[in-house]
Write a protein that holds these residues in place. Structure first.
Motif, PDB file in Angstrom:
ATOM      1  N   ASP A   1       0.859  -1.183   0.000  1.00  5.26           N
ATOM      2  CA  ASP A   1       0.000   0.000   0.000  1.00  5.26           C
ATOM      3  C   ASP A   1       0.899   1.238   0.000  1.00  5.26           C
ATOM      4  OD1 ASP A   1      -2.504   1.444   0.264  1.00  5.26           O
ATOM      5  OD2 ASP A   1      -1.882   1.882   2.311  1.00  5.26           O
ATOM      6  N   ILE A   2       1.001   1.870  -1.140  1.00 10.08           N
ATOM      7  CA  ILE A   2       1.870   3.039  -1.268  1.00 10.08           C
ATOM      8  C   ILE A   2       1.018   4.291  -1.125  1.00 10.08           C
ATOM      9  CG2 ILE A   2       3.478   4.267  -2.770  1.00 10.08           C
ATOM     10  CD1 ILE A   2       4.237   1.638  -4.017  1.00 10.08           C
ATOM     11  N   ILE A   3       1.391   5.180  -0.203  1.00  9.53           N
ATOM     12  CA  ILE A   3       0.583   6.362   0.056  1.00  9.53           C
ATOM     13  C   ILE A   3       0.599   7.294  -1.152  1.00  9.53           C
ATOM     14  CG2 ILE A   3       0.873   6.218   2.556  1.00  9.53           C
ATOM     15  CD1 ILE A   3       2.948   8.460   2.335  1.00  9.53           C
ATOM     16  N   SER A   4      -0.474   8.068  -1.286  1.00  9.01           N
ATOM     17  CA  SER A   4      -0.681   8.892  -2.480  1.00  9.01           C
ATOM     18  C   SER A   4       0.470   9.851  -2.790  1.00  9.01           C
ATOM     19  CB  SER A   4      -1.997   9.663  -2.350  1.00  9.01           C
ATOM     20  OG  SER A   4      -3.077   8.760  -2.333  1.00  9.01           O
ATOM     21  N   PRO A   5       1.056  10.561  -1.799  1.00 15.77           N
ATOM     22  CA  PRO A   5       2.183  11.449  -2.148  1.00 15.77           C
ATOM     23  C   PRO A   5       3.353  10.702  -2.779  1.00 15.77           C
ATOM     24  CG  PRO A   5       1.340  11.967   0.031  1.00 15.77           C
ATOM     25  CD  PRO A   5       0.676  10.687  -0.389  1.00 15.77           C
ATOM     26  N   PHE A   6       3.609   9.473  -2.312  1.00 15.44           N
ATOM     27  CA  PHE A   6       4.704   8.691  -2.875  1.00 15.44           C
ATOM     28  C   PHE A   6       4.348   8.210  -4.272  1.00 15.44           C
ATOM     29  CE2 PHE A   6       7.650   4.855  -2.467  1.00 15.44           C
ATOM     30  CZ  PHE A   6       8.770   5.601  -2.783  1.00 15.44           C
ATOM     31  N   LYS A   7       3.077   7.819  -4.472  1.00 14.51           N
ATOM     32  CA  LYS A   7       2.637   7.430  -5.814  1.00 14.51           C
ATOM     33  C   LYS A   7       2.851   8.574  -6.796  1.00 14.51           C
ATOM     34  CE  LYS A   7      -0.993   4.113  -4.544  1.00 14.51           C
ATOM     35  NZ  LYS A   7      -2.451   3.873  -4.557  1.00 14.51           N
ATOM     36  N   ALA A   8       2.506   9.781  -6.347  1.00 19.79           N
ATOM     37  CA  ALA A   8       2.655  10.946  -7.228  1.00 19.79           C
ATOM     38  C   ALA A   8       4.129  11.185  -7.564  1.00 19.79           C
ATOM     39  CB  ALA A   8       2.063  12.179  -6.560  1.00 19.79           C
ATOM     40  N   ALA A   9       5.014  10.954  -6.598  1.00 18.82           N
ATOM     41  CA  ALA A   9       6.442  11.159  -6.844  1.00 18.82           C
ATOM     42  C   ALA A   9       7.007  10.103  -7.787  1.00 18.82           C
ATOM     43  CB  ALA A   9       7.198  11.140  -5.512  1.00 18.82           C
ATOM     44  N   ILE A  10       6.541   8.858  -7.632  1.00 19.15           N
ATOM     45  CA  ILE A  10       7.016   7.778  -8.496  1.00 19.15           C
ATOM     46  C   ILE A  10       6.504   7.954  -9.920  1.00 19.15           C
ATOM     47  CG2 ILE A  10       6.923   5.281  -8.910  1.00 19.15           C
ATOM     48  CD1 ILE A  10       6.707   4.928  -5.877  1.00 19.15           C
ATOM     49  N   GLY A  11       5.226   8.348 -10.018  1.00 16.74           N
ATOM     50  CA  GLY A  11       4.652   8.630 -11.332  1.00 16.74           C
ATOM     51  C   GLY A  11       4.223   7.400 -12.095  1.00 16.74           C
TER      52      GLY A  11
ATOM     53  N   SER B   1       5.612   4.972 -13.687  1.00 18.38           N
ATOM     54  CA  SER B   1       6.229   3.649 -13.579  1.00 18.38           C
ATOM     55  C   SER B   1       5.473   2.790 -12.574  1.00 18.38           C
ATOM     56  CB  SER B   1       7.698   3.774 -13.171  1.00 18.38           C
ATOM     57  OG  SER B   1       7.818   4.460 -11.941  1.00 18.38           O
ATOM     58  N   TYR B   2       5.104   3.352 -11.443  1.00 20.65           N
ATOM     59  CA  TYR B   2       4.316   2.611 -10.455  1.00 20.65           C
ATOM     60  C   TYR B   2       2.933   2.296 -10.999  1.00 20.65           C
ATOM     61  CZ  TYR B   2       1.250   1.728  -6.542  1.00 20.65           C
ATOM     62  OH  TYR B   2       0.300   1.179  -5.732  1.00 20.65           O
ATOM     63  N   LYS B   3       2.304   3.307 -11.598  1.00 21.17           N
ATOM     64  CA  LYS B   3       0.938   3.130 -12.088  1.00 21.17           C
ATOM     65  C   LYS B   3       0.867   2.043 -13.157  1.00 21.17           C
ATOM     66  CE  LYS B   3      -0.364   7.930 -11.168  1.00 21.17           C
ATOM     67  NZ  LYS B   3      -0.697   9.241 -11.772  1.00 21.17           N
ATOM     68  N   ALA B   4       1.893   1.954 -13.990  1.00 18.35           N
ATOM     69  CA  ALA B   4       1.892   0.948 -15.049  1.00 18.35           C
ATOM     70  C   ALA B   4       1.940  -0.461 -14.467  1.00 18.35           C
ATOM     71  CB  ALA B   4       3.079   1.179 -15.988  1.00 18.35           C
TER      72      ALA B   4
END
Length: 200
Positions: A93-103, A105-108
């Motif tokens: 479970d990756i918190i939203s601010p970290f998801k936004a920073a990863i961009g 690549s994580y979402k894919a």
């Protein structure tokens, strides 16, 4: 794990070997999902009480809220709600601010896993209305988790998630964190109940 730079193998407890970069539906088992989600903590584990509030329990809460928002949901719609965060059984479970920073690549990675999960359980890509329902129920769940379990003030949660009304009694009962084994068993039971329309 494999030494192949084009692969990212994860050995699952079921014995399956899942490639996180190119997941095959045949390598996905609901028992692995239930086991993993029951051990992934929401809010980085920063919640009150003797037990973490797991992603498995969050999934049950989202499904209950979605059903309350849209009574008479079909089997596939209920499973879409329940499995909306299923990729987190292997990626966490990756918190939203970290998801936004990863961009992207994580979402894919998350998208590929969710697509494989849907294919494994015979679920189509959700339409706009179902996607909106999942997002709405997820936001309501997050608001109540934040304010009731994770120490957010109402004003803080309002600013992040938007104001939310009270939960119905079925959803309310899901806001007490459970032991890991209970969360795992109840998630698995709900999956099988939804997969059999007569039991839903």
């Amino acid at each position: 794990m494999s030494g192949d730079p084009g692969r990212a193998w994860q050995r699952m407890l079921s014995g399956r070997r899942l490639d996180l970069l190119d997941p095959a539906p045949r390598d996905i088992e609901i028992a692995d999902i239930a086991h993993g989600l029951a051990r992934v903590a929401r809010w980085n584990g920063q919640t009150a009480g003797p037990h973490v509030f797991s992603v498995a329990q969050h999934a049950l809460l989202v499904e209950a809220i979605g059903r309350g928002e849209a009574p008479g949901l079909g089997v596939g719609h209920g499973l879409e709600l329940l499995l909306h965060d299923a990729p987190e059984y292997v990626i966490g479970d990756i918190i939203s601010p970290f998801k936004a920073a990863i961009g992207d690549s994580y979402k894919a990675v998350e998208r590929r896993l969710l697509t494989a999960i849907r294919q494994r359980f015979g679920l189509p890509e959700p339409g706009a209305a179902l996607s909106a329902l999942v997002k709405r129920a997820d936001g309501i769940a997050a608001y109540h988790e934040a304010t009731r379990l994770a120490g957010f003030s109402g004003a803080e949660a309002d600013a992040i998630f938007g104001a939310c009304g009270p939960l119905g009694p079925k959803a309310e009962a899901l806001l007490v964190p459970w032991p890991t084994a209970v969360a795992q068993a109840r998630f698995l039971a709900r999956f099988h109940g939804l997969a059999r329309p007569e039991s839903a």
